[in-house]
Design a protein around this motif. Structure first.
Motif, PDB file in Angstrom:
ATOM      1  N   ILE A   1      68.700 -22.537  36.007  1.00 53.78           N
ATOM      2  CA  ILE A   1      68.769 -21.950  34.664  1.00 53.78           C
ATOM      3  C   ILE A   1      67.373 -21.623  34.147  1.00 53.78           C
ATOM      4  N   LEU A   2      66.434 -22.537  34.330  1.00 50.91           N
ATOM      5  CA  LEU A   2      65.082 -22.314  33.826  1.00 50.91           C
ATOM      6  C   LEU A   2      64.405 -21.144  34.535  1.00 50.91           C
ATOM      7  N   PHE A   3      64.553 -21.070  35.862  1.00 51.07           N
ATOM      8  CA  PHE A   3      63.957 -19.959  36.604  1.00 51.07           C
ATOM      9  C   PHE A   3      64.595 -18.637  36.196  1.00 51.07           C
ATOM     10  N   SER A   4      65.906 -18.648  35.922  1.00 45.71           N
ATOM     11  CA  SER A   4      66.577 -17.425  35.505  1.00 45.71           C
ATOM     12  C   SER A   4      66.051 -16.934  34.165  1.00 45.71           C
ATOM     13  N   ARG A   5      65.794 -17.857  33.241  1.00 49.73           N
ATOM     14  CA  ARG A   5      65.270 -17.457  31.932  1.00 49.73           C
ATOM     15  C   ARG A   5      63.846 -16.935  32.047  1.00 49.73           C
ATOM     16  N   ILE A   6      63.050 -17.558  32.898  1.00 45.24           N
ATOM     17  CA  ILE A   6      61.678 -17.073  33.105  1.00 45.24           C
ATOM     18  C   ILE A   6      61.694 -15.674  33.707  1.00 45.24           C
TER      19      ILE A   6
ATOM     20  N   GLY B   1      64.116 -13.445  33.560  1.00 43.20           N
ATOM     21  CA  GLY B   1      64.610 -12.476  32.594  1.00 43.20           C
ATOM     22  C   GLY B   1      63.542 -12.057  31.610  1.00 43.20           C
ATOM     23  N   SER B   2      62.722 -13.021  31.177  1.00 45.54           N
ATOM     24  CA  SER B   2      61.639 -12.698  30.253  1.00 45.54           C
ATOM     25  C   SER B   2      60.604 -11.793  30.916  1.00 45.54           C
ATOM     26  N   GLU B   3      60.297 -12.051  32.192  1.00 43.77           N
ATOM     27  CA  GLU B   3      59.311 -11.224  32.892  1.00 43.77           C
ATOM     28  C   GLU B   3      59.820  -9.805  33.097  1.00 43.77           C
ATOM     29  N   VAL B   4      61.082  -9.652  33.466  1.00 48.11           N
ATOM     30  CA  VAL B   4      61.631  -8.311  33.684  1.00 48.11           C
ATOM     31  C   VAL B   4      61.720  -7.544  32.367  1.00 48.11           C
ATOM     32  N   ASP B   5      62.114  -8.219  31.291  1.00 50.40           N
ATOM     33  CA  ASP B   5      62.203  -7.537  29.994  1.00 50.40           C
ATOM     34  C   ASP B   5      60.844  -7.057  29.506  1.00 50.40           C
ATOM     35  N   ASP B   6      59.780  -7.802  29.809  1.00 52.41           N
ATOM     36  CA  ASP B   6      58.437  -7.443  29.352  1.00 52.41           C
ATOM     37  C   ASP B   6      57.672  -6.602  30.364  1.00 52.41           C
TER      38      ASP B   6
ATOM     39  N   VAL C   1      58.082  -5.527  37.603  1.00 49.92           N
ATOM     40  CA  VAL C   1      59.522  -5.658  37.839  1.00 49.92           C
ATOM     41  C   VAL C   1      59.765  -6.338  39.174  1.00 49.92           C
ATOM     42  N   ARG C   2      58.993  -5.962  40.178  1.00 45.90           N
ATOM     43  CA  ARG C   2      59.129  -6.581  41.501  1.00 45.90           C
ATOM     44  C   ARG C   2      58.883  -8.080  41.423  1.00 45.90           C
ATOM     45  N   ASP C   3      57.865  -8.498  40.678  1.00 45.86           N
ATOM     46  CA  ASP C   3      57.586  -9.926  40.546  1.00 45.86           C
ATOM     47  C   ASP C   3      58.719 -10.638  39.803  1.00 45.86           C
ATOM     48  N   GLY C   4      59.295  -9.966  38.797  1.00 47.00           N
ATOM     49  CA  GLY C   4      60.431 -10.557  38.091  1.00 47.00           C
ATOM     50  C   GLY C   4      61.638 -10.714  39.000  1.00 47.00           C
TER      51      GLY C   4
END
Length: 244
Positions: free
Chosen positions: A171-176, A178-183, A190-193
């Motif tokens: 769950i924590l990795f998914s939230r991290i 998601g935040s990286e892809v959104d920003d 995007v690739r890193d997200g």
């Protein structure tokens, strides 16, 4: 008139603790298997997306069609995960609640909260990263057979701890991610997200496998204690030697 001498009815015999039907366990295992397959699909789509972005000559040379196809596949994988997640989560929470009631009949004093928390604990934001574990911990302890010598029960907690650790980490990795892809402002970000999402998918896949093991073990423990009692089945007595 003389007093009636009819015998009074005997009180009903105590009933055995409930043993949940195996059908719900099968439904939970099926849902977890489907969830794991959806995670595998997402991992495949993530690898394909990164392969297109990190081509032999670098992502700048990738055609727009290739990027669109890879992104479309990845979006499809994400939708599949959501479609599978909702019914799987509902079935698991219902099974969780039924097991809370079944294990509560074995050792009511082992629980710190009522049966309703087996459902409510999952619905409270942030607290749902800890409260369901407490309920599962109490269920595991209630289903554990007591030692016949009167000592403290020897409880193996690693199936529960491993499942919950993987679940929370996913769950924590998914939230991290998601935040990286959104920003993200560039394709490289995007690739890193997506790479973070792939770590989350791997953790969710392992969590599904360990959740299945936890469910099977808890069900077996509950059924065993319900059938044989708090101290389990008595040891088999050695047959007497035949007389000569």
């Amino acid at each position: 008139m003389s007093e009636s001498r009819a015998p009074r009815p005997l009180p009903p015999l105590p009933t055995s603790p409930p043993v949940p039907a195996r059908g719900f366990l099968v439904a939970v295992l099926t849902g977890l298997a489907l969830s794991a397959l959806a995670d595998l699909f997402s991992l495949f789509a993530g690898f394909r997306y990164r392969a297109v972005v990190d081509g032999d000559a670098g992502f700048l040379t990738a055609s727009e069609e290739e990027l669109d196809a890879a992104a479309s596949l990845y979006d499809t994988a994400a939708r599949c995960q959501m479609v599978v997640l909702v019914p799987c989560a509902i079935v698991f929470v219902v099974w969780f609640f039924r097991m809370r009631r079944a294990t509560g009949a074995l050792a009511p004093d082992r629980f710190r909260s009522g049966p309703g928390w087996a459902i409510g604990a999952w619905l409270i934001p942030l607290a749902n990263l800890w409260l369901p574990y407490r309920v599962a911990f109490d269920m595991w302890g209630a289903a554990t057979v007591l030692p016949s010598d009167g000592g403290l029960p020897r409880t193996r907690l690693w199936p529960l701890n491993l499942w919950w650790g993987l679940f929370v980490a996913g769950i924590l990795f998914s939230r991290i991610a998601g935040s990286e892809v959104d920003d993200a402002g560039t394709l490289a970000e995007v690739r890193d997200g997506v790479a973070r999402y792939m770590v989350s998918d791997a953790l969710h896949l392992l969590a599904a496998a360990t959740a299945a093991y936890f469910a099977v073990q808890l069900t077996a423990m509950q059924r065993y204690k319900a059938v044989y009692g708090p101290y389990g089945a008595p040891p088999a007595q050695e047959a007497p030697a035949p007389s000569s």
